[in-house]
Every structure is written in structure tokens, then in C-alpha cells.
Design an enzyme around this catalytic site. Structure first.
Site, PDB file in Angstrom:
ATOM      1  NE  ARG A  61      -1.375  -0.532  -0.027  1.00 16.28           N
ATOM      2  CZ  ARG A  61      -1.691   0.747   0.108  1.00 16.28           C
ATOM      3  NH1 ARG A  61      -2.949   1.108   0.238  1.00 16.28           N
ATOM      4  NH2 ARG A  61      -0.761   1.661   0.115  1.00 16.28           N
ATOM      5  CB  VAL A  62      -3.606  -2.763   5.425  1.00 17.98           C
ATOM      6  CG1 VAL A  62      -3.875  -1.607   6.387  1.00 17.98           C
ATOM      7  CG2 VAL A  62      -4.713  -3.805   5.522  1.00 17.98           C
ATOM      8  N   GLY A  63      -2.879   0.085   3.722  1.00 15.20           N
ATOM      9  CA  GLY A  63      -1.958   1.210   3.604  1.00 15.20           C
ATOM     10  C   GLY A  63      -1.703   1.880   4.940  1.00 15.20           C
ATOM     11  CB  THR A  87      -6.167   9.187   1.273  1.00 11.39           C
ATOM     12  OG1 THR A  87      -5.740   7.990   0.642  1.00 11.39           O
ATOM     13  CG2 THR A  87      -6.235   8.963   2.761  1.00 11.39           C
TER      14      THR A  87
HETATM   15  N1  GLY Z   1      -2.369   6.759   1.706  1.00  8.61           N
HETATM   16  C1  GLY Z   1      -3.340   5.837   1.340  1.00  8.61           C
HETATM   17  C2  GLY Z   1      -2.833   4.516   0.984  1.00  8.61           C
HETATM   18  O1  GLY Z   1      -1.655   4.372   0.622  1.00  8.61           O
HETATM   19  O2  GLY Z   1      -3.565   3.578   1.049  1.00  8.61           O
END
Ligand code: GLY
Length: 313
Positions: free
Chosen positions: A194-196, A166
Site C-alpha cells: 500500500r502506498v499513501g 507522518t
Molecule cells: N498520510 C500518510 C499515509 O496515509 O500514508
């Protein structure tokens, strides 16, 4: 005037600073900087070349926040468009909404002239296929021969420090305006959809021109459960320095880690790094454990500095 970024964003921080020197806003700067990292096929956690979800599809998350207007924009689970960050900026600028997800985000990007392309590079495809063949001993796949270059888990253990995960970038101009951006392909081989934390305002990034900004990289679920970036900015509002605020939030996150997230000593096993830029120009980078780095750009150039770890190891 200053910009900061996660260690994999040295080029981004430098670009953000140069953009402001040339007369651009902090928002112009962070978007230009992060876009460079989204283009890099060797960065396996951001944009083009990012590792895909468990179905082999690259899904990208990104957000921007602009302190001058206190507005934000985000896209989540965006497919087929390599630059989620400028798309997130357009969500903020063109719409009355903050976030678009999935097919809606893709259509919005295409309507704005972004090109649609296959984001899965050959390297990412081979790593995903290797993971799929090895993930279980009770499915139809035979294990492939061991290959450390394709083993994403080993790859990140060995290379995480260099390859990162990231990108976050923040910038402040000479008038005190601050903007920030966070962009990611998310956890490798994540569940489809899935969204982070990266596109979640308050979790993956937050800015208040009166106080400062914070953004994070690492285990997104932990950042989301603690609204980590917002928490850091609020602690600074109460008088903590960027370093004190960052370490306090990491400590909080560590103390409430789930049982399966703890090592034998009870410490959080996951990594989380926070990059903090105060409205007075002070900055800090904090990490669960070292050594990790923060990129810092100012009139003296762009340099990597060590983050302060919660745990010395
Ligand atoms: N910090 C990036 C994620 O967990 O998607």
C-alpha cells in the site's frame, strides 16, 4: 525566511531554518530536517521505528519537491533504508524520473551508499504482533492479555496528538525559493505494497514558487482522492489566503467522505492536517478537528501554533 512543519516536526522545522541561515537552500533545509525525524525510534509513523505493514515489514514512502526547479522526487514502499527523504532527493537529482518503488527504490538507495538495516524496532515488532493476535477471533491465534501500551489503536487515540503521524516540512528562503518534503511509514499494519499520499506529488505535497506550498499528514486515501496539496495551492493561485484555501479543501474532502468514513453526525471520522506556506511568507495549519499544532520557525525561533480546525469539538 521561514520554515513550517507538522507538530511532530518541531525539530525538523528548526533544522530547516538553521540550514538556510547557514547558507543552505530550502531543499537542503527540509531534507536535513525531515531526516532527523526519520532517525527517531520513538516516532512510530516515520522512518526507523515506524510501525510495519500487516506482514511485519516496514515500508517507507517519501517525496521532495523543489520550487526553484519545479522538480520532484519520490520513493514508495522502500524497505530496509531508514532515510527515504534523501533517497527521494537523489531520484529527483540523478534521474529523469519522479518516483521509484519497492525493490527498485531499495537498489537505487544501496547503489547510492545508503546502509541496509532492519527498521523494525522491538517496540514496533511487539505492537505489530499484538495487533496480529487480536485482529480476528476466527484465526489460529489466541488473544493476548489486554495491554494498552501495545494496542496501536488505543495508543494512537491516546497519543496521536503527541506522537503524530507522518512528517511534512516546507521552507522559503529570502529570495522566495520554496521546497518541501513529506515522509512516512504509512498507515500502521497496512496492506503489503500500500502506498499513501506522502510520495504522491500533488497529494502529500506540492509547491509552486509563484504561489506557495502545501503538504499533509493523516488519512492518505482522502488526500489522494482530492489531490489535496495541489488543490490548496491552486486555490491560493486564485486568490484565497492559506487559511481559506486549506479549510476549503478540508470541507471538500469532508463532504465527499465515503459512507464508512463518517461518524453519526455525518462528518468525516478520519484526521487530515494541511500545512501551507505562501510565497509571501504567510502560513497556516488546518485540521479536521482540534487541537492540532503546526511548528513554525522564523527569526523569532521555533514555536508551536494551533491549527485551525474545520470542526470545533
Ligand atoms: N498520510 C500518510 C499515509 O496515509 O500514508
Amino acid at each position: 525566511m521561514k520554515s513550517i512543519a507538522s507538530h511532530n516536526g518541531k525539530v525538523a522545522s528548526d533544522q530547516a531554518f538553521q540550514t538556510m541561515v547557514a547558507g543552505g537552500s530550502p531543499l537542503d533545509g527540509v531534507v536535513a530536517g525531515v531526516t532527523l525525524v526519520e532517525d527517531d525510534p520513538n516516532e512510530l509513523t516515520v522512518g526507523y521505528g515506524g510501525l510495519p505493514n500487516e506482514d511485519g515489514v516496514v515500508q517507507l514512502d517519501a517525496a521532495v519537491m523543489d520550487g526553484a526547479s519545479h522538480r520532484g522526487g519520490a520513493v514508495a514502499a522502500l524497505e530496509g533504508v531508514r532515510h527515504p527523504t534523501p533517497v527521494a532527493r537523489l531520484v529527483m537529482e540523478q534521474t529523469r524520473r519522479v518516483m521509484l518503488a519497492g525493490e527498485g527504490a531499495r537498489r537505487f538507495a544501496l547503489a547510492n551508499g545508503f546502509a541496509e538495516e532492519n527498521l523494525l524496532t522491538e517496540k514496533a515488532r511487539r505492537m505489530w504482533h499484538y495487533w496480529r493476535r487480536r485482529r480476528s477471533g476466527i484465526d489460529d491465534w489466541r488473544d493476548p492479555p489486554a495491554d494498552d501500551d501495545l494496542d496501536a489503536h488505543k495508543y494512537f487515540q491516546q497519543e496521536f496528538y503527541k506522537t503524530g503521524g507522518t512528517i511534512h516540512c516546507s521552507a522559503i528562503d529570502s529570495t522566495g525559493n520554496i521546497a518541501c518534503a513529506t515522509s512516512t511509514s504509512g498507515h500502521s499494519f497496512k496492506l503489503c505494497g500500500r502506498v499513501g499520499d506522502s510520495p504522491i506529488i500533488g497529494a502529500g505535497l506540492y509547491v509552486d514558487n509563484d504561489v506557495g506550498s502545501c503538504g499533509g499528514i493523516g488519512h492518505g486515501e482522502a488526500a489522494m482522492r482530492h489531490v489535496a496539496s495541489f488543490a490548496v495551492v491552486e486555490l491560493m493561485r486564485q486568490g484565497r489566503s492559506p487559511l481559506e484555501a486549506g479549510l476549503e479543501v478540508l470541507q471538500r474532502i469532508n463532504d465527499k467522505a465515503l459512507p464508512e468514513e463518517r461518524d453519526e453526525q455525518g462528518r468525516a471520522k478520519f484526521e487530515l492536517q494541511l500545512f501551507i506556506l505562501a510565497s509571501d511568507g504567510q502560513h497556516a495549519g488546518v485540521a479536521m478537528r482540534g487541537p492540532k499544532e503546526i511548528a513554525v520557525s522564523d527569526a523569532g525561533g521555533t514555536n508551536l501554533e494551533l491549527c485551525t480546525p474545520l470542526w470545533e469539538e
